[in-house]
Design an enzyme around this catalytic site. Structure first.
Site, mmCIF file in Angstrom:
data_model
loop_
_atom_site.group_PDB
_atom_site.id
_atom_site.type_symbol
_atom_site.label_atom_id
_atom_site.label_comp_id
_atom_site.label_asym_id
_atom_site.label_seq_id
_atom_site.Cartn_x
_atom_site.Cartn_y
_atom_site.Cartn_z
ATOM 1 N N HIS A 48 -6.936 10.270 35.338
ATOM 2 C CA HIS A 48 -5.888 10.429 36.348
ATOM 3 C C HIS A 48 -5.357 11.867 36.406
ATOM 4 O O HIS A 48 -4.307 12.112 36.996
ATOM 5 C CB HIS A 48 -4.724 9.485 36.053
ATOM 6 C CG HIS A 48 -5.089 8.044 36.040
ATOM 7 N ND1 HIS A 48 -5.595 7.400 37.136
ATOM 8 C CD2 HIS A 48 -5.044 7.117 35.051
ATOM 9 C CE1 HIS A 48 -5.838 6.129 36.836
ATOM 10 N NE2 HIS A 48 -5.516 5.942 35.565
ATOM 11 N N HIS A 102 -7.121 1.985 39.825
ATOM 12 C CA HIS A 102 -8.337 1.709 39.054
ATOM 13 C C HIS A 102 -9.267 0.827 39.876
ATOM 14 O O HIS A 102 -10.103 0.129 39.340
ATOM 15 C CB HIS A 102 -7.988 1.017 37.734
ATOM 16 C CG HIS A 102 -6.872 1.680 37.004
ATOM 17 N ND1 HIS A 102 -5.565 1.296 37.156
ATOM 18 C CD2 HIS A 102 -6.874 2.728 36.157
ATOM 19 C CE1 HIS A 102 -4.797 2.088 36.402
ATOM 20 N NE2 HIS A 102 -5.568 2.954 35.800
#
Lengths: 334, 334
Positions: free
Chosen positions: A58, A221
């Site tokens: 991320h 995700h």
């Protein structure tokens, strides 16, 4: 999907190694745990330490936000997987100055479990008081009546900013937690996914989507969104995201907000500014004042395509926090 | 390829509109030309104005580097196409304080022609002295003996940084040009392309490449590289890029450098740091000291996959320039 890596099993360790090497004035790795990074820019006026963390992939989140004005330390997980309690505990011990440590993390089962365990260990084994604030900004991830089930996405950036500033103001543990909770309470995000990413281990796309499709509300995700449909124009997408946010939180004529248009990894900056343009137009039409805007890749999902819009409603205390300067390796604000 | 846009013909105007709206404290658009943007953070100690520009699609370059410590203004071209002389001339008039303006741009035929024409117009019509410095850092784009034919790629960032600092130091026109030329003379870049981007107008990939291939030396607009081969590991790629740079410029044991590992658009930050790790290892082995590192998307090509490595050899004056603070909408350095 192509990856410029050495071996899939080494990506996180090698990323951390490169990160610490690239920013020697900012970051050090604890000798006790390779997944534990702490700032070298510690603010002497801070009583309370801020600890962030989550899965890798991320970036800039989470390690990029360790520095002056944001977090004091980070625990780094595997790709899209929570860090285990050990590195969290080691960071906790390293950044505690006696007034406790606040954990900030997104609402994912693994993170909730591991940060919770680390907090217990800090209390029982080290006698360190830990405060916690969950981020639950993703409107698409659960109904409003079940806000506590919502996932944390790009709004985490605003929660770090608010809590980091609060710690710099010299607030105690309870007040830093209160600021983080207020920031989360006032923050909503909605995203749109266009193209998947792939994990280095598998190379498989994180979700399936047609060449002319988009998915509204897709998770960071690849968690399913609320609607898959034909790809629409940037203006229509911006309108949809803002509409869903404003249906969920009361932001009225005369209110002030901070805005974040966040790229998920592979969307060009050009497209983010085109989306931002429509977001600001809509807020202007409603008489909502934009106090400060952030446009760019703040919390990504590897090379995922798409973006999210985040609004944080501001009171005077949050404005002061948004305005507060930051100096981190992946984010600097004067 | 998917684009989150409204209409392909409007992307540049809408991007500029969004950009100016998002950063009202930093940027204003000239009433005389929509493609002419100037800083609101003008440094009062500066005598000489710095003007940058080029095609769109390379964001943060070029508009993102207008602000304190970098450029005073930018002329914005269409995607991958030089701005015409008009917006360059308008910016020139807006930022000149009587001591002249320095144009910094990459060595591309369209830019050379249009910046050259604007400089002539500034001289003849407005009596404004213009200095110019071409950026030619791309080792792969021509042989060393023909360095003047080389293209400008990510090294442009270092040239802007050096010239911007020089202007802040109060240097006159000739000395700002001298600094820009020294920065360019001391800077080399080599890139690797993994996946193409596509223009909004056509949607066609900017070059062809196999699923397991990479192209060494690929240009920022898909210009052919020097070698297409099987995708190698990050370490091997980093070694290749550094080797080719060091074969082209003498950087020895005891020398200091600034390093930039630049993402072309869709490569995750994780991979850039893995590449950086090997670059630093190699330089350490050679006794070369890294004065400062930059890792991220500094000059992109829409959603192109791949990265480049840039080294700038530093003397004391360039070190001071690298160290100098910057406050621009897409890049801040404390």
């Amino acid at each position: 999907m192509k990856k410029l890596i050495n071996s899939p099993v080494d990506v996180v360790e090698e990323m951390i190694e490169g990160y610490v090497m690239a920013h020697p004035d900012y970051i050090s790795q604890l000798p006790t745990n390779k997944r534990s990074l702490v700032t070298k820019k510690a603010n002497k006026d801070r009583k309370v330490g801020i600890l962030i963390g989550g899965g890798s992939g991320h970036e800039p989140a989470f390690m990029g936000y360790v520095g002056a004005g944001m977090a004091d330390g980070v625990a780094v997980g595997n790709i899209f997987a929570s860090p285990s309690p050990d590195p969290i505990l080691e960071v906790t011990k390293a950044i505690d100055k006696g007034a406790g440590v606040v954990y900030l993390y997104g609402n994912y089962a693994g993170d909730v479990m591991n940060f919770g365990m680390a907090a217990e260990m800090a209390d029982l084994e080290e006698d360190i008081e830990v405060g916690m604030a969950l981020v639950t900004d993703d409107v698409a991830s659960a109904l409003k009546a079940e806000k506590e089930k919502r996932r944390g996405i790009a709004g985490e950036f605003f929660v770090y900013k608010a809590a980091g500033a609060a710690a710099d103001f010299g607030y105690g543990l309870n007040d830093v937690v209160r600021m983080a909770e207020k920031a989360n309470e006032n923050t909503r995000s909605m995203g749109v996914g266009l193209t998947p990413c792939s994990l280095p281990q598998t190379g498989e796309p994180s979700f399936e989507i047609g060449e002319d499709e988009m998915e509204i509300g897709l998770g960071h995700h690849g968690e399913p969104g609320i609607e898959k449909g034909k790809l629409e124009s940037a203006d229509r997408v911006a309108e949809r995201l803002v509409r869903d946010i404003l249906a969920d939180i009361e932001i009225n004529n005369g209110d002030d907000v901070a805005v974040l248009v966040n790229g998920l990894g592979s969307i060009p900056r050009m497209e983010l500014y085109i989306v931002y343009r429509r977001v600001e137009q809509l807020l202007n039409e409603l008489g909502i004042t934009i106090y400060r805007s952030y446009v760019g890749d703040y919390i990504t999902s590897l090379e995922m395509g798409g973006c999210s819009v985040t609004l944080m409603k501001l009171d005077d205390e949050l404005k002061k926090a948004v305005h507060h300067p930051v100096d981190c390796p992946m984010f600097v604000q004067k």
